[in-house]
Each structure stands twice: as C-alpha cells, then as structure tokens.
Design a protein around this motif. Structure first.
Motif, PDB file in Angstrom:
ATOM      1  N   LEU A   1       0.829  -1.199   0.000  1.00 24.47           N
ATOM      2  CA  LEU A   1       0.000   0.000   0.000  1.00 24.47           C
ATOM      3  C   LEU A   1       0.861   1.245   0.000  1.00 24.47           C
ATOM      4  CD1 LEU A   1      -2.293  -1.197   2.902  1.00 24.47           C
ATOM      5  CD2 LEU A   1      -2.785  -1.392   0.481  1.00 24.47           C
ATOM      6  N   HIS A   2       0.421   2.240  -0.730  1.00 18.64           N
ATOM      7  CA  HIS A   2       1.100   3.521  -0.594  1.00 18.64           C
ATOM      8  C   HIS A   2       0.082   4.634  -0.493  1.00 18.64           C
ATOM      9  CE1 HIS A   2       0.614   3.733  -5.009  1.00 18.64           C
ATOM     10  NE2 HIS A   2       0.681   5.039  -4.844  1.00 18.64           N
ATOM     11  N   CYS A   3       0.387   5.569   0.377  1.00 16.93           N
ATOM     12  CA  CYS A   3      -0.502   6.696   0.633  1.00 16.93           C
ATOM     13  C   CYS A   3      -0.503   7.622  -0.579  1.00 16.93           C
ATOM     14  CB  CYS A   3      -0.024   7.436   1.881  1.00 16.93           C
ATOM     15  SG  CYS A   3      -1.073   8.824   2.301  1.00 16.93           S
ATOM     16  N   THR A   4      -1.709   8.021  -1.009  1.00 19.70           N
ATOM     17  CA  THR A   4      -1.801   8.908  -2.179  1.00 19.70           C
ATOM     18  C   THR A   4      -1.442  10.349  -1.813  1.00 19.70           C
ATOM     19  OG1 THR A   4      -4.163   9.156  -1.750  1.00 19.70           O
ATOM     20  CG2 THR A   4      -3.527   7.525  -3.387  1.00 19.70           C
ATOM     21  N   ASN A   5      -1.316  10.608  -0.531  1.00 22.40           N
ATOM     22  CA  ASN A   5      -0.873  11.907  -0.044  1.00 22.40           C
ATOM     23  C   ASN A   5       0.660  11.898  -0.066  1.00 22.40           C
ATOM     24  OD1 ASN A   5      -0.798  14.389   1.193  1.00 22.40           O
ATOM     25  ND2 ASN A   5      -1.607  13.679   3.154  1.00 22.40           N
ATOM     26  N   GLU A   6       1.180  11.711  -1.278  1.00 20.42           N
ATOM     27  CA  GLU A   6       2.575  11.323  -1.453  1.00 20.42           C
ATOM     28  C   GLU A   6       3.583  12.348  -0.921  1.00 20.42           C
ATOM     29  OE1 GLU A   6       4.790   9.332  -5.209  1.00 20.42           O
ATOM     30  OE2 GLU A   6       2.620   9.102  -5.050  1.00 20.42           O
ATOM     31  N   PHE A   7       3.299  13.638  -1.116  1.00 20.05           N
ATOM     32  CA  PHE A   7       4.297  14.654  -0.739  1.00 20.05           C
ATOM     33  C   PHE A   7       4.227  15.001   0.741  1.00 20.05           C
ATOM     34  CE2 PHE A   7       3.624  15.164  -5.302  1.00 20.05           C
ATOM     35  CZ  PHE A   7       4.911  14.897  -5.722  1.00 20.05           C
ATOM     36  N   ASP A   8       3.012  15.090   1.283  1.00 22.14           N
ATOM     37  CA  ASP A   8       2.888  15.450   2.693  1.00 22.14           C
ATOM     38  C   ASP A   8       3.045  14.252   3.616  1.00 22.14           C
ATOM     39  OD1 ASP A   8       2.473  18.117   2.175  1.00 22.14           O
ATOM     40  OD2 ASP A   8       0.306  17.850   1.910  1.00 22.14           O
ATOM     41  N   CYS A   9       2.824  13.055   3.095  1.00 24.24           N
ATOM     42  CA  CYS A   9       2.890  11.885   3.964  1.00 24.24           C
ATOM     43  C   CYS A   9       3.903  10.867   3.433  1.00 24.24           C
ATOM     44  CB  CYS A   9       1.500  11.259   4.100  1.00 24.24           C
ATOM     45  SG  CYS A   9       1.465   9.790   5.139  1.00 24.24           S
ATOM     46  N   GLY A  10       3.575  10.219   2.340  1.00 30.28           N
ATOM     47  CA  GLY A  10       4.527   9.297   1.728  1.00 30.28           C
ATOM     48  C   GLY A  10       4.618   7.927   2.378  1.00 30.28           C
ATOM     49  N   PHE A  11       3.685   7.629   3.266  1.00 31.88           N
ATOM     50  CA  PHE A  11       3.707   6.339   3.961  1.00 31.88           C
ATOM     51  C   PHE A  11       3.474   5.180   2.999  1.00 31.88           C
ATOM     52  CE2 PHE A  11       1.239   3.192   6.625  1.00 31.88           C
ATOM     53  CZ  PHE A  11       2.335   2.739   7.360  1.00 31.88           C
ATOM     54  N   ARG A  12       4.273   4.149   3.156  1.00 34.49           N
ATOM     55  CA  ARG A  12       4.076   2.905   2.408  1.00 34.49           C
ATOM     56  C   ARG A  12       4.102   1.755   3.388  1.00 34.49           C
ATOM     57  NH1 ARG A  12       7.441   3.209  -3.222  1.00 34.49           N
ATOM     58  NH2 ARG A  12       6.881   5.355  -3.730  1.00 34.49           N
ATOM     59  N   ALA A  13       3.359   0.719   3.081  1.00 36.07           N
ATOM     60  CA  ALA A  13       3.303  -0.408   4.006  1.00 36.07           C
ATOM     61  C   ALA A  13       2.945  -1.688   3.274  1.00 36.07           C
ATOM     62  CB  ALA A  13       2.271  -0.132   5.100  1.00 36.07           C
ATOM     63  N   LYS A  14       3.289  -2.757   3.903  1.00 34.68           N
ATOM     64  CA  LYS A  14       2.861  -4.069   3.432  1.00 34.68           C
ATOM     65  C   LYS A  14       1.730  -4.508   4.350  1.00 34.68           C
ATOM     66  CE  LYS A  14       4.632  -8.770   3.305  1.00 34.68           C
ATOM     67  NZ  LYS A  14       5.859  -9.577   3.437  1.00 34.68           N
ATOM     68  N   ALA A  15       0.685  -5.027   3.767  1.00 31.00           N
ATOM     69  CA  ALA A  15      -0.460  -5.437   4.576  1.00 31.00           C
ATOM     70  C   ALA A  15      -0.878  -6.848   4.191  1.00 31.00           C
ATOM     71  CB  ALA A  15      -1.622  -4.472   4.373  1.00 31.00           C
ATOM     72  N   HIS A  16      -1.596  -7.472   5.061  1.00 30.59           N
ATOM     73  CA  HIS A  16      -2.129  -8.797   4.776  1.00 30.59           C
ATOM     74  C   HIS A  16      -3.645  -8.742   4.705  1.00 30.59           C
ATOM     75  CE1 HIS A  16       1.567 -11.190   6.343  1.00 30.59           C
ATOM     76  NE2 HIS A  16       1.685 -10.857   5.079  1.00 30.59           N
ATOM     77  N   LEU A  17      -4.159  -9.426   3.744  1.00 24.52           N
ATOM     78  CA  LEU A  17      -5.605  -9.581   3.633  1.00 24.52           C
ATOM     79  C   LEU A  17      -5.883 -11.071   3.768  1.00 24.52           C
ATOM     80  CD1 LEU A  17      -8.347  -8.100   2.604  1.00 24.52           C
ATOM     81  CD2 LEU A  17      -7.824  -9.280   0.492  1.00 24.52           C
ATOM     82  N   GLU A  18      -6.703 -11.414   4.737  1.00 25.27           N
ATOM     83  CA  GLU A  18      -6.931 -12.827   5.002  1.00 25.27           C
ATOM     84  C   GLU A  18      -8.403 -13.183   4.821  1.00 25.27           C
ATOM     85  OE1 GLU A  18      -6.085 -16.092   8.554  1.00 25.27           O
ATOM     86  OE2 GLU A  18      -6.066 -13.971   8.984  1.00 25.27           O
TER      87      GLU A  18
END
Ligand SMILES: [Zn+2]
Length: 105
Positions: free
Chosen positions: A42-59
């Motif tokens: 996942l990556h945050c679309t608020n790319e410039f002010d936030c820029g958070f990226r993460a790996k997530a699990h969907l079960e």
C-alpha cells in the motif's frame, strides 16, 4: 497500463485509509497464490505530505457463500451468521422467535 480491468476495479473498491494522515491508500501490488492470505503493498496517495508505504495482509476468514468450483485445499469455516441463516431457512425453524432479528443484514 490500464487500471480499468476487472481485477484492478475490485481492488479500487477496497477503501483503505492511511493510519498516519487519513488519506486514501492505493494497492500497488498484490501477490496472489491459492492460499487464504494475500500480500498487499500500500502507498498513501498523499505522497508529498505523507509518503507512507506499508505491506499489509488480507486474510480470508469465513465463507459467506460456498464456491461452485471449490478447491479442496481451501479450508474455510462458514460464517456463524450464514449458518444461522441456513437454520432459519429450514421449514422446522419458521417459528424461531429470532428470525426477524437475524434477517437484518
Ligand atoms: Zn498518509
């Protein structure tokens, strides 16, 4: 690359908010095998002010409707809610006092 094909459309309906800024997160890649777990990047679309990226699990956790072409290796429990609905569908259970309450969903 088109994002209008069916698979991507499925994912775009999955609304995931960024835990940091509350912005919408996009699913970048998902590894798809036949297991009950999916890896989502996942990556945050608020790319410039936030820029958070993460790996997530969907079960996958419960059957809500059985597959018409079930994979014998997929072992999922049927949702308690569905089991309750099936019980209510039996003629003998028609006078179940909880029927009204359970047809809400
Ligand atoms: Zn964010």
């Amino acid at each position: 690359m088109s994002s209008t094909d069916t698979q991507h459309a499925e994912f775009s309906r999955l609304r995931i908010d960024c835990p940091h800024c509350g912005g919408h997160m996009k699913v970048r890649t998902s590894k798809s095998d036949m297991s009950l777990l999916r890896e989502l990047y996942l990556h945050c679309t608020n790319e410039f002010d936030c820029g958070f990226r993460a790996k997530a699990h969907l079960e996958f956790v419960h059957n809500l409707a059985p597959s018409r072409c079930p994979n014998p290796e997929v072992k999922l429990l049927t949702s308690p809610w569905v089991l309750n609905q099936m019980r209510l569908d039996l003629p003998a259970a028609n006078d179940d006092p909880y029927e009204e309450e359970s047809t809400h969903e």
